[in-house]
Motif scaffolding. Structure first.
Motif, PDB file in Angstrom:
ATOM      1  N   LYS A 174       0.840  -1.203   0.000  1.00 44.24           N
ATOM      2  CA  LYS A 174       0.000   0.000   0.000  1.00 44.24           C
ATOM      3  C   LYS A 174       0.876   1.253   0.000  1.00 44.24           C
ATOM      4  O   LYS A 174       0.654   2.178  -0.784  1.00 44.24           O
ATOM      5  CB  LYS A 174      -0.926  -0.003   1.208  1.00 44.24           C
ATOM      6  CG  LYS A 174      -1.874   1.195   1.242  1.00 44.24           C
ATOM      7  CD  LYS A 174      -2.823   1.127   2.439  1.00 44.24           C
ATOM      8  CE  LYS A 174      -3.759   2.332   2.451  1.00 44.24           C
ATOM      9  NZ  LYS A 174      -4.688   2.287   3.621  1.00 44.24           N
ATOM     10  N   HIS A 175       1.879   1.272   0.857  1.00 45.91           N
ATOM     11  CA  HIS A 175       2.785   2.417   0.940  1.00 45.91           C
ATOM     12  C   HIS A 175       3.578   2.573  -0.355  1.00 45.91           C
ATOM     13  O   HIS A 175       3.742   3.680  -0.876  1.00 45.91           O
ATOM     14  CB  HIS A 175       3.727   2.229   2.134  1.00 45.91           C
ATOM     15  CG  HIS A 175       4.708   3.336   2.329  1.00 45.91           C
ATOM     16  ND1 HIS A 175       6.067   3.155   2.169  1.00 45.91           N
ATOM     17  CD2 HIS A 175       4.545   4.642   2.650  1.00 45.91           C
ATOM     18  CE1 HIS A 175       6.694   4.295   2.405  1.00 45.91           C
ATOM     19  NE2 HIS A 175       5.796   5.211   2.698  1.00 45.91           N
ATOM     20  N   GLU A 178       1.521   4.087  -3.196  1.00 52.00           N
ATOM     21  CA  GLU A 178       1.382   5.539  -3.064  1.00 52.00           C
ATOM     22  C   GLU A 178       2.650   6.256  -3.501  1.00 52.00           C
ATOM     23  O   GLU A 178       2.589   7.319  -4.138  1.00 52.00           O
ATOM     24  CB  GLU A 178       1.018   5.909  -1.626  1.00 52.00           C
ATOM     25  CG  GLU A 178      -0.388   5.489  -1.206  1.00 52.00           C
ATOM     26  CD  GLU A 178      -1.466   6.060  -2.119  1.00 52.00           C
ATOM     27  OE1 GLU A 178      -1.383   7.271  -2.431  1.00 52.00           O
ATOM     28  OE2 GLU A 178      -2.365   5.311  -2.517  1.00 52.00           O
ATOM     29  N   LYS A 181       2.735   6.182  -7.353  1.00 49.27           N
ATOM     30  CA  LYS A 181       1.774   7.137  -7.901  1.00 49.27           C
ATOM     31  C   LYS A 181       2.325   8.561  -7.846  1.00 49.27           C
ATOM     32  O   LYS A 181       2.251   9.307  -8.825  1.00 49.27           O
ATOM     33  CB  LYS A 181       0.453   7.064  -7.125  1.00 49.27           C
ATOM     34  CG  LYS A 181      -0.386   5.845  -7.422  1.00 49.27           C
ATOM     35  CD  LYS A 181      -1.502   5.652  -6.419  1.00 49.27           C
ATOM     36  CE  LYS A 181      -2.448   6.818  -6.338  1.00 49.27           C
ATOM     37  NZ  LYS A 181      -3.537   6.578  -5.352  1.00 49.27           N
ATOM     38  N   ARG A 182       2.888   8.909  -6.706  1.00 48.60           N
ATOM     39  CA  ARG A 182       3.422  10.265  -6.554  1.00 48.60           C
ATOM     40  C   ARG A 182       4.615  10.471  -7.479  1.00 48.60           C
ATOM     41  O   ARG A 182       4.808  11.555  -8.046  1.00 48.60           O
ATOM     42  CB  ARG A 182       3.829  10.496  -5.099  1.00 48.60           C
ATOM     43  CG  ARG A 182       4.277  11.911  -4.819  1.00 48.60           C
ATOM     44  CD  ARG A 182       3.835  12.376  -3.465  1.00 48.60           C
ATOM     45  NE  ARG A 182       3.997  13.813  -3.334  1.00 48.60           N
ATOM     46  CZ  ARG A 182       3.403  14.555  -2.409  1.00 48.60           C
ATOM     47  NH1 ARG A 182       2.590  13.996  -1.548  1.00 48.60           N
ATOM     48  NH2 ARG A 182       3.607  15.847  -2.348  1.00 48.60           N
TER      49      ARG A 182
END
Length: 288
Positions: A174-175, A178, A181-182
């Motif tokens: 999950k981390h 993210e 994506k960033r």
């Protein structure tokens, strides 16, 4: 008579499933990285025909075969050079570069530094297992362990001018998703060093070794990723606490394609020839 408008189908994980299944060892951390990349692209709703995945040589560099995008499996250590050409030819594409620490920080170290210096708008994801996996861990030549000091890719990226520097852990999908994506949304060179343990050759830096040690920078409300000095200080931490997350990001520098006046009208592939086609053909024929 009213007609129905067919809405575009939302992009799903199945859209990015490669035509062949990964051949990594069972339990390899690279499986988590592959899933995180696919999930990031789905959550950003980027169509697969607008994505290119470029790699070098090594276990993790088989990545383009396991994800359904445009892709190139290139030469050892040369993935960033190829990806730079791809991005400048069509900077409308989302270009991902994937590989291992041996490929990227060894023979590819020179390209690593200069691609960061140029701020090419690429997302470089390194699956860092801290060994040379495809050369059988290079363990037979050093039966008592490696006596050489390892390099620090986070410190190098900060010193070389990367405008987005992060570290992830393949077991925290999950981390990692993210972070990816960033990194994709960042305009400029994005580097993510991912702890991706090798279950075959590295029996020291295992999942269970990393799990109690990795600490997210995002959990500290006082940490400022715009502070280059603080990022460099955090990059030197290794031991009972190892930082992961977004170390540094700056958005005030133009990417290479944004700074190049030739590319301002749009991607080269969409521009008309500056030379008459017959002149260009004669030039190519002469060189070939």
């Amino acid at each position: 008579m009213a007609t129905e408008v067919e809405l575009p189908k939302p992009i799903a994980m199945a859209d990015f499933k490669g035509k062949v299944d990964p051949d990594w060892c069972p339990g390899c951390g690279d499986f988590g990285v592959l899933a995180a990349v696919q999930k990031a692209l789905v959550e950003l709703q980027i169509p697969k025909h607008e994505v290119a995945t470029i790699s070098g040589i090594g276990c993790s560099s088989n990545f383009p075969g396991f994800i359904d995008t445009y892709g190139m499996h290139t030469l050892h250590g040369r993935s960033l050079a190829v990806a730079t050409g791809f991005k400048l030819a069509n900077h409308a594409m989302t270009v991902l570069v994937t590989g291992g620490d041996g490929d990227g920080f060894g023979i590819g170290g020179n390209h690593f530094m200069h691609t960061m210096r140029r701020n090419v708008d690429l997302t470089y994801i390194v699956m860092d297992n801290q060994i040379y996996g495809l050369t059988t861990g290079q363990t037979k030549s050093m039966p008592y362990g490696n006596i050489e000091n390892p390099i620090n890719p986070i410190s190098i990226a900060l010193a070389a001018g990367a405008t987005f520097v992060a570290r992830g852990f393949s077991a925290d999908q999950k981390h990692l998703t993210e972070l990816i994506k960033r990194a994709i949304e960042h305009k400029g060179f994005s580097f993510i060093d991912v702890f991706s343990p090798c279950v075959t050759y590295n029996h020291d830096n295992t999942f269970m070794w990393f799990k109690p040690r990795v600490k997210k920078l995002e959990d500290n409300p006082e940490y400022d990723p715009a502070d280059w000095g603080a990022a460099m200080e955090k990059s030197l931490m290794w031991g009972d606490e190892i930082p992961i997350g977004r170390f540094f990001e700056r958005t005030d520098l133009p990417s290479l394609n944004e700074a190049d006046p030739v590319l301002k009208p749009g991607p080269l592939v969409h521009q008309e020839y500056r030379l008459p086609p017959e002149v260009a053909k004669a030039f190519v024929d002469e060189l070939m």
